[in-house]
Write a protein that holds these residues in place. Structure first.
Motif, PDB file in Angstrom:
ATOM      1  N   UNK A  87     121.974  19.372  22.326  1.00  0.00           N
ATOM      2  CA  UNK A  87     123.005  19.292  21.286  1.00  0.00           C
ATOM      3  C   UNK A  87     123.539  17.858  21.166  1.00  0.00           C
ATOM      4  N   UNK A  88     123.782  17.192  22.302  1.00  0.00           N
ATOM      5  CA  UNK A  88     124.275  15.808  22.270  1.00  0.00           C
ATOM      6  C   UNK A  88     123.242  14.872  21.638  1.00  0.00           C
ATOM      7  N   UNK A  97     129.797  13.681  15.075  1.00  0.00           N
ATOM      8  CA  UNK A  97     130.669  13.461  16.223  1.00  0.00           C
ATOM      9  C   UNK A  97     131.084  14.771  16.894  1.00  0.00           C
ATOM     10  N   UNK A  98     131.507  15.749  16.112  1.00  0.00           N
ATOM     11  CA  UNK A  98     132.049  16.980  16.704  1.00  0.00           C
ATOM     12  C   UNK A  98     130.961  17.859  17.308  1.00  0.00           C
ATOM     13  N   UNK A 102     130.837  19.264  21.238  1.00  0.00           N
ATOM     14  CA  UNK A 102     130.378  20.578  21.687  1.00  0.00           C
ATOM     15  C   UNK A 102     129.367  20.443  22.826  1.00  0.00           C
ATOM     16  N   UNK A 103     128.417  19.531  22.668  1.00  0.00           N
ATOM     17  CA  UNK A 103     127.431  19.306  23.723  1.00  0.00           C
ATOM     18  C   UNK A 103     128.087  18.824  25.005  1.00  0.00           C
ATOM     19  N   UNK A 104     129.090  17.961  24.869  1.00  0.00           N
ATOM     20  CA  UNK A 104     129.805  17.445  26.043  1.00  0.00           C
ATOM     21  C   UNK A 104     130.551  18.562  26.764  1.00  0.00           C
ATOM     22  N   UNK A 105     131.097  19.519  25.995  1.00  0.00           N
ATOM     23  CA  UNK A 105     131.778  20.672  26.584  1.00  0.00           C
ATOM     24  C   UNK A 105     130.803  21.486  27.437  1.00  0.00           C
TER      25      UNK A 105
END
Length: 394
Positions: A87-88, A97-98, A102-105
Motif C-alpha cells: 500500500x505504501x 498521501x492518505x 493507511x499503509x503506515x498504520x
C-alpha cells in the motif's frame, strides 16, 4: 555448550528480519511523508499512524498468539507487513498521501508483534535454566537488522526513480516475505495457550497477587529501560545536527547504538550465572547513567557521542532482557497471555511518551537536560529492583 533448538534459531531469524523492517521504517517513514504531504504540518502523519497502529495492536497481539500460537501470530504479522508495504509503495507511485498513511498504520500493526520475540524465546526454551540463553540468541540477532535496515533503505530508495522511497518499501515487502517463509518452520503449538487444570487455576489465584505487585514493579523497570533508551536515541540526531555533524556521521553514531543494543545479548547468560538477574539489571542502570553523565563534558566530540549512545544501548539490553527474565517469575502459565500483553502495553506507552518528549526537551534545553532527566528515572528503577521480592537467578 549445546546448540540452540530449531525454534530458537527460527525465532532469531524472525527477530533479525523484524528489526530490519523496523529500522527501515525509522529511516523512510518521515521522509516519504514529507515527500507526499499536502502541508508541512502533516509531514509526520505517517509516523504517527505507525505509532497508533502499534499501540492499538500491542495488547491484542498477545491474545492472538495465545489462540494461534507464535507461528500463527508471526505469520499474520508478516502478512500485514507485506500488505502495508504494498500500500505504501502504491501510494508513492500514484502520489496519494492518505493511502500512504493507511499503509503506515498497517506497518505499525506489524511492529507491535516485535515485542513478543523475547517471550517466544522463553516459550522455546526447554526449561527455566535455558531462558537466559534462549533470549540471548533471539535478541542478539537484532544486531543484524540494525545494520541491514539502514543499508537496504538507502540502496533501494531510488529503485523507482524519479519516485523516491518507493523502492525502500519494496525492500520492506521483500523482507516481510522472507519473514513469512522463515516462520513457517516454527512448531505449531509454540506459545499457544493451554486450558488450565484445576491445580493450575489454584496456582493462578496465588500468582494473580504477584501480577498486581511484583509484576507491576518489574514492568516499570522494563518501561524505564525503553523510555531512557528512546529519549537518548531520538534526541541524539538533533544534538548531532546542532553540533554541525553531517547526516552520514549521525547515521554512524546510531548504528553503534543499534549494535550495542543487541550485541551484549550473547554475553547475558554468562553474566547472569555470575551476578544474577538483579546484578545484570544493575550494570545496565549504571551503564545508562554513565552515558547520560558523559553529556556534561563541555566538548562533545564524535567519539564521545559514540560512547554515550553505545552505553545507552548496553544499558537498555541489560535492563530490558534482565527485566523480561525476572518478569517470567511473576505470573503463572495460565496468566501468560494477559501478563505479556500488559507488559508490552506498559513498555510501548513509555516508549511513545519518551519519543514525543525528546524533541520538545531538545528544543527547550538541549542534549544535557534530556540525559539528566534520565538519571532520576534510572534511580527509580534501581530502587524498585532491590525492593522487589523476585528470585535473583534464572
Amino acid at each position: 555448550m549445546h546448540l540452540p533448538s530449531k525454534d530458537i534459531i527460527v525465532l532469531a531469524v524472525g527477530q533479525a528480519l523484524t528489526t530490519t523492517v523496523v529500522s527501515m521504517l525509522t529511516t523512510v517513514s518521515s521522509l516519504s511523508g514529507s515527500y507526499l504531504s499536502p502541508s508541512p504540518s502533516l509531514n509526520t502523519l505517517p509516523v504517527t499512524a505507525t505509532v497508533i497502529g502499534t499501540l492499538l495492536m500491542i495488547y491484542p497481539a498477545s491474545w492472538l498468539m495465545g489462540i494461534l500460537g507464535r507461528k500463527g501470530g508471526f505469520m499474520f504479522k508478516a502478512g500485514v507487513g507485506i500488505l502495508g508495504g504494498i500500500i505504501c509503495c502504491i501510494a508513492l507511485l500514484l502520489n496519494h498521501f492518505y493511502v500512504l498513511v493507511l499503509g503506515a498504520l498497517l506497518l505499525g500493526i506489524f511492529s507491535a508483534f516485535g515485542q513478543y520475540y523475547r517471550f517466544a524465546a522463553i516459550d522455546a526454551a526447554k526449561n527455566s535454566k535455558e531462558h537466559a540463553s534462549a533470549i540471548s540468541v533471539v535478541m542478539g540477532a537484532g544486531v543484524i537488522g540494525g545494520i541491514a535496515g539502514p543499508f537496504l533503505s538507502s540502496h533501494f530508495s531510488e529503485l523507482f526513480s524519479p519516485v523516491p522511497y518507493a523502492g525502500s518499501f519494496v525492500a520492506i515487502i521483500t523482507v516481510c516475505v522472507c519473514l513469512a517463509l522463515s516462520q513457517l518452520f516454527l512448531s505449531s503449538d509454540l506459545g499457544r495457550t493451554v486450558s488450565p487444570t484445576p491445580d493450575a487455576i489454584k496456582t493462578s489465584d496465588h500468582k494473580h497477587k504477584l501480577l498486581s505487585s511484583n509484576f507491576i514493579q518489574i514492568s516499570i523497570i522494563c518501561t524505564i529501560a525503553f523510555a531512557v533508551m528512546t529519549l537518548t536515541m531520538n534526541a541524539a540526531p538533533l544534538s548531532l545536527h546542532k553540533s554541525c555533524f553531517a547526516l552520514t556521521t549521525a547515521s554512524i553514531v546510531l548504528q553503534v547504538h543499534f549494535i550495542m543494543m543487541y550485541l551484549p545479548s550473547f554475553f547475558n547468560p554468562s553474566l547472569v550465572k555470575i551476578i544474577g538477574l538483579k546484578g545484570l539489571i544493575t550494570i545496565g542502570v549504571l551503564s545508562s547513567a554513565l552515558g547520560c553523565l558523559l553529556t556534561l563534558l563541555p566538548n562533545q566530540t564524535l567519539e564521545i557521542y559514540m560512547i554515550e549512545l553505545g552505553l545507552s544501548g548496553i544499558g537498555w539490553n541489560f535492563m530490558f532482557n534482565g527485566g523480561t527474565l525476572l518478569l517470567t517469575k511473576t505470573y503463572s502459565p495460565a496468566m501468560k497471555t494477559k501478563a505479556q500483553g500488559l507488559n508490552s502495553l506498559f513498555v510501548y506507552t513509555g516508549n511513545i511518551v519518551a519519543s514525543f518528549s525528546a524533541g520538545a526537551l531538545m528544543y527547550l534545553s538541549g542534549w544535557q537536560l534530556v540525559n539528566l532527566i534520565c538519571i532520576p528515572l534510572l534511580g527509580i528503577s534501581i530502587f524498585i529492583l532491590w525492593i522487589t521480592r523476585v528470585s535473583n537467578i534464572t
